[in-house]
Enzyme design. Structure first.
Site, mmCIF file in Angstrom:
data_model
loop_
_atom_site.group_PDB
_atom_site.id
_atom_site.type_symbol
_atom_site.label_atom_id
_atom_site.label_comp_id
_atom_site.label_asym_id
_atom_site.label_seq_id
_atom_site.Cartn_x
_atom_site.Cartn_y
_atom_site.Cartn_z
ATOM 1 N N PRO A 2 0.829 -1.216 0.000
ATOM 2 C CA PRO A 2 0.000 0.000 0.000
ATOM 3 C C PRO A 2 0.863 1.266 0.000
ATOM 4 C CG PRO A 2 -0.466 -1.398 1.926
ATOM 5 C CD PRO A 2 0.640 -2.047 1.166
ATOM 6 N N GLU A 3 0.455 2.253 -0.806
ATOM 7 C CA GLU A 3 1.140 3.545 -0.843
ATOM 8 C C GLU A 3 0.148 4.606 -0.351
ATOM 9 O OE1 GLU A 3 3.195 4.095 -4.645
ATOM 10 O OE2 GLU A 3 3.373 1.930 -4.880
ATOM 11 N N LYS A 72 2.700 6.748 5.441
ATOM 12 C CA LYS A 72 1.958 5.493 5.327
ATOM 13 C C LYS A 72 1.586 4.916 6.694
ATOM 14 C CE LYS A 72 4.849 3.612 2.169
ATOM 15 N NZ LYS A 72 5.274 2.629 1.148
ATOM 16 N N ARG A 142 1.993 -11.679 4.965
ATOM 17 C CA ARG A 142 3.453 -11.818 5.060
ATOM 18 C C ARG A 142 4.037 -11.386 6.413
ATOM 19 N NH1 ARG A 142 6.402 -10.310 -0.437
ATOM 20 N NH2 ARG A 142 8.106 -11.185 0.769
ATOM 21 N N ARG A 295 14.947 -2.269 -8.369
ATOM 22 C CA ARG A 295 13.564 -1.887 -8.667
ATOM 23 C C ARG A 295 13.297 -2.052 -10.145
ATOM 24 N NH1 ARG A 295 10.389 -1.323 -4.209
ATOM 25 N NH2 ARG A 295 11.626 -0.441 -2.534
#
Ligand SMILES: [Zn+2]
Length: 305
Positions: A2-3, A72, A142, A295
């Site tokens: 999630p961002e 966040k 996770r 990335r």
């Protein structure tokens, strides 16, 4: 992961649901997911069981006064002198069900064949029950996320909160701030710059790709090569993409589920993220991807320079 748009969606949906609700009990099914105090979580978490007991004990009877966000981090304010900090990290989910809908079946993964299931699920680690029978579930497949209980006095000492850069959707976030942080990091690659929370809060892999598409800048460019008009476009893109994504309840890529159990719909509008090898929706070129610093950046080779 999630961002900002996903975390903002969680906060917007939880605030009206949790505000003024009183906690009846808290069940911690996996003690290592919770902590007390401002420190970073220990790798060993030796006293996890005792911590979980005192976490649950302290919260009993407390009333929720507000739900907020910083970068966040989700901040659940409690009457008295406490707050719960929740970080979803990779796969954390907060799902709220009122008493009438406790048997609602929810798809916890945004894939075609994910079976709808009742909560608690296998990935449910903490359950808040409210005095009116409603429940809040913390799931984390996770197990990288956490819930941390801090006092108001400890709040300013929480290291994660001190390190976050400016909030891009804040009206006070102006182009001068972006320019000044760009000037401090001339050698960083522009995608890497956007993803560093010290420069701007809340941007990760998805939205850095989408922002750079809108700004027409390739992800691998060095900050110092991004000049004048491009910097102005970048600023506009940061505001626009994050705002649009929030209006669509974020992107349900993988595990992101809204507190209502519904999915975010912005994923359908992605222009480049996750679309390598597909045609650009605007110009028809094949979207490329490039790996750097561990990335992957996706971009349109024709529109992004
Ligand atoms: Zn294109």
């Amino acid at each position: 992961m999630p961002e900002l748009p996903e975390v903002e969606t969680v906060v917007r949906e939880l605030r009206p649901r949790l505000k003024n609700r009183k906690i009846k009990s808290v069940r911690v099914l996996l003690p290592k997911m919770v902590a007390m105090g401002p420190g970073t979580l220990s790798n060993l978490r030796k006293n996890a069981h005792d911590v979980a007991l005192s976490f649950a004990y302290t919260l009993r009877g407390k009333k929720i006064t507000d739900v907020k966000r910083r970068a966040k981090m989700i901040i659940i304010d409690l009457a008295g002198k406490f707050a719960i900090l929740v970080h979803l990290k990779m796969t954390g989910q907060l799902i709220f069900l009122d008493k009438k809908h406790l048997d609602k079946q929810i798809r916890l993964l945004n894939v075609e064949d994910a079976p709808p299931q009742r909560l608690p699920a296998k990935s449910t680690h903490v359950i808040f029950e409210f005095t009116d029978g409603a429940k809040l579930f913390y799931n984390d497949y996770r197990q990288f996320g956490y819930l941390k209980l801090v006092t108001d006095k400890e709040l300013p000492q929480v290291r994660e909160l001190q390190e976050y850069g400016p909030e891009p959707l804040d009206n006070r976030y102006a182009i001068a701030q972006l320019l000044s942080s760009l000037n401090k990091r001339p050698n960083a690659k522009i995608k890497q710059f956007l993803m560093d929370p010290k420069n701007i809060a809340g941007i990760g892999n998805i939205y850095s790709d989408e922002i750079l598409y809108y700004a027409k800048i390739r992800p691998i460019r060095r900050v110092r090569s991004v000049k004048g008009e491009e910097r102005r476009r970048l600023f506009m893109a940061i505001k626009k993409i994050l705002k649009d994504a929030t209006a669509h309840y974020g992107s349900s890529v993988g595990d992101f589920v809204r507190p209502s159990g519904d999915w975010g719909t912005y994923g359908l509008l992605h222009k480049v993220y996750g679309r390598a090898g597909e045609k650009c929706k605007k110009c028809g070129s094949i979207i490329k991807s490039i790996k750097f610093n561990g990335r992957t950046g996706s971009f349109c080779p024709k529109e992004q320079r």
